[in-house]
Motif scaffolding. Structure first.
Motif, short mmCIF file in Angstrom:
data_model
loop_
_atom_site.label_atom_id
_atom_site.label_comp_id
_atom_site.label_asym_id
_atom_site.label_seq_id
_atom_site.Cartn_x
_atom_site.Cartn_y
_atom_site.Cartn_z
N ILE A 33 93.68 27.35 55.37
CA ILE A 33 92.87 28.97 55.98
C ILE A 33 92.72 28.58 58.15
N ASN A 35 90.21 29.30 60.61
CA ASN A 35 88.45 28.67 61.50
C ASN A 35 88.75 29.31 62.73
N TRP A 36 87.83 30.08 62.85
CA TRP A 36 87.39 30.81 64.38
C TRP A 36 85.99 30.11 64.70
N GLU A 37 85.59 30.29 66.14
CA GLU A 37 84.16 30.46 66.64
C GLU A 37 84.71 31.27 67.59
N LEU A 44 77.92 30.03 68.57
CA LEU A 44 78.19 30.18 67.76
C LEU A 44 78.82 30.95 66.92
N LEU A 45 79.66 32.20 66.80
CA LEU A 45 79.55 32.99 65.76
C LEU A 45 81.15 31.72 64.98
N ALA A 46 81.25 32.06 63.78
CA ALA A 46 81.63 31.04 63.14
C ALA A 46 82.60 32.59 61.87
N GLY A 47 84.19 31.94 61.65
CA GLY A 47 84.48 33.08 60.68
C GLY A 47 86.13 32.61 60.60
N ALA A 48 86.46 33.42 59.18
CA ALA A 48 88.36 32.62 58.70
C ALA A 48 88.53 33.74 59.02
N SER A 78 86.78 36.55 56.92
CA SER A 78 85.12 36.75 55.89
C SER A 78 84.80 35.83 57.50
N THR A 79 83.50 36.43 58.20
CA THR A 79 82.10 35.68 59.16
C THR A 79 80.70 35.54 58.25
N ASN A 184 90.88 26.36 64.35
CA ASN A 184 91.01 25.73 63.86
C ASN A 184 91.77 25.99 62.34
#
Lengths: 213, 215
Positions: A33, A35-37, A44-48, A78-79, A184
């Motif tokens: 995966i 992951n990003w922010e 902080l908006l997190a998605g992947a 995807s968020t 990440n």
């Protein structure tokens, strides 16, 4: 009969002798995966991105001899919010209709220790290629329950979306969405035979829930 | 822009001075509980994206701040439907029986910067309640395009699933780690006294990039 046996054994051993400790692993997209922010207003908006494919060749005795090539399906974003996913995929940001993959190919691997290395390579996002350095941790080598050899990696880095031409809102001093994107990467790769079926499937395209956009 | 800066200064300074406790409602579209756990040698990660609750922030005395949050366990996404179903099943989270994770803070110890500290509270997960403590950080306060006022929060902690009775009675028991690395990202919207969202008075005009408003 003896001779045939010996010949067979010779050929069986041949690849092991010539390639010594260099092993190819295929990225297991089910267990990998990205992951990003990114800053959004105050939080902080997190998605992947979860569809990652590719091949990692590792020389455990000499990490510098390793290489990696990986492709991410941009559609696998995807968020946790469909409308936002659709907006991020639109021409405002990632423009997935034109650039449906993120691609990385290593150009150099610099070992920093037994289980860490800096991987230099060309990263293509949004049609723009830039040289990046990825600090990689090898989490370990092990056999899973089914007896397949697996290797795990983790990498943390920061990218600037502006470097890849994803600039919406950046010129505004009070921009709602930050420029810096924390990444990440969690990668698990497996010796090819294990996931032959999985890997023959094409990269994911427009998911059902986004087809209406 | 300068005009906005000055008006917002005039507007917010008295607010910050007199309003001791500001109440915020967690915005579940912009809040995430991400987790990572060891799988064989790698790490698998996922997210719970349906988080609701309230955050009370006292900027002068941060230790008087409070948070209560509820996570809907069914909002789990590990980006693989079969795995999601397995995690939600009786073998792991038993979501049909334990639909919610609940956190209630009991104590906040503030750092000197008054923007970070250590939070202690009761976490209910898988039907079991435990006290947990973790460092947190206020990322900042800002106005959004709808003239609502938002706060961003971040926290990181490690949970042991065995503490919450999640033994993972699965064929992969020894292949999945016990320690769960959790990263919390919360965004919450300020509430006014009447319970609705606080809003910048309409008389003030602000430049907003129009493309950002149609999410």
């Amino acid at each position: 009969m003896m001779i045939i046996k010996r010949v067979i054994i010779f050929f069986l051993l041949l690849p092991n002798l010539t390639w010594a400790e260099r092993h190819s692993y295929q990225i297991d997209s089910d267990h990998s995966i990205a992951n990003w922010e990114v800053r959004n207003v105050a939080g902080l908006l997190a998605g992947a991105f979860h569809d990652i494919r590719g091949v990692i060749t590792i020389d455990r005795d000499n990490l510098a001899n390793s290489r990696v090539e990986a492709t991410i399906s941009v559609y696998s974003l995807s968020t946790g919010h469909h409308e936002r996913d659709a907006h991020l995929l639109s021409s405002d940001f990632l423009d997935v209709l034109k650039y449906n993959t993120i691609h990385f190919i290593s150009t150099k691997v610099k070992p920093n220790g037994v289980n860490t290395a800096t991987v230099e390579g060309e990263l293509t996002i949004h049609g723009i290629t830039a040289l990046v350095e990825l600090p990689i941790n090898i989490l370990g080598f092990a056999q899973d329950k089914k007896g397949y050899d697996r290797v795990g990696f983790e990498a943390n880095t920061k990218l600037k979306r502006g470097d890849y031409g994803i600039t919406l809102g950046l010129e505004d001093v009070n921009a709602m969405i930050g420029n810096e994107v924390h990444i990440n990467l969690l990668i698990e790769a497996v010796k090819p035979s294990a996931i032959a079926i999985n890997q023959t499937q094409p990269l994911s395209t427009v998911p059902k829930h986004l087809q209406k956009y | 822009m300068l005009k906005w800066f000055i008006t917002s200064m005039i507007l917010f300074f008295p607010l910050q001075l007199y309003a001791e406790v500001e109440a915020f409602q967690i915005d579940n579209a912009h809040s995430f509980a991400k987790w990572q756990v060891r799988h064989v040698v790698g790490k698998v990660s996922g997210v719970f994206s349906n988080i609701t609750g309230k955050v009370n922030i006292n900027r002068q005395q941060l230790e008087k701040s409070q948070i209560s949050a509820t996570i809907n366990v069914f909002s789990l996404d590990s980006y693989h439907q079969k795995r999601d179903a397995h995690i939600l099943s009786k073998k792991i989270l038993d979501a049909t029986q334990f639909k919610f994770m609940i956190f209630e803070s009991t104590q906040v110890v503030a750092n000197e910067d008054k923007m970070s500290g250590i939070m202690t509270g009761q976490l209910t997960l898988h039907g079991m309640t435990k006290e947990i403590s973790f460092p947190f950080k206020i990322l900042g306060f800002a106005l959004d395009p709808w003239q609502h006022y938002r706060v961003g929060l971040q926290a990181q902690l490690i949970l042991k699933r065995s503490d919450f009775g999640i033994q993972g009675n699965t064929p992969y028991t020894n292949q999945v780690g016990n320690e769960i690395e959790v990263a919390l990202f919360l965004e919450a919207i300020k509430l006014s006294i009447n319970g609705g969202f606080w809003q910048l008075p309409k008389t003030t005009k602000i430049d907003v990039n129009p493309s950002l408003t149609n999410e």
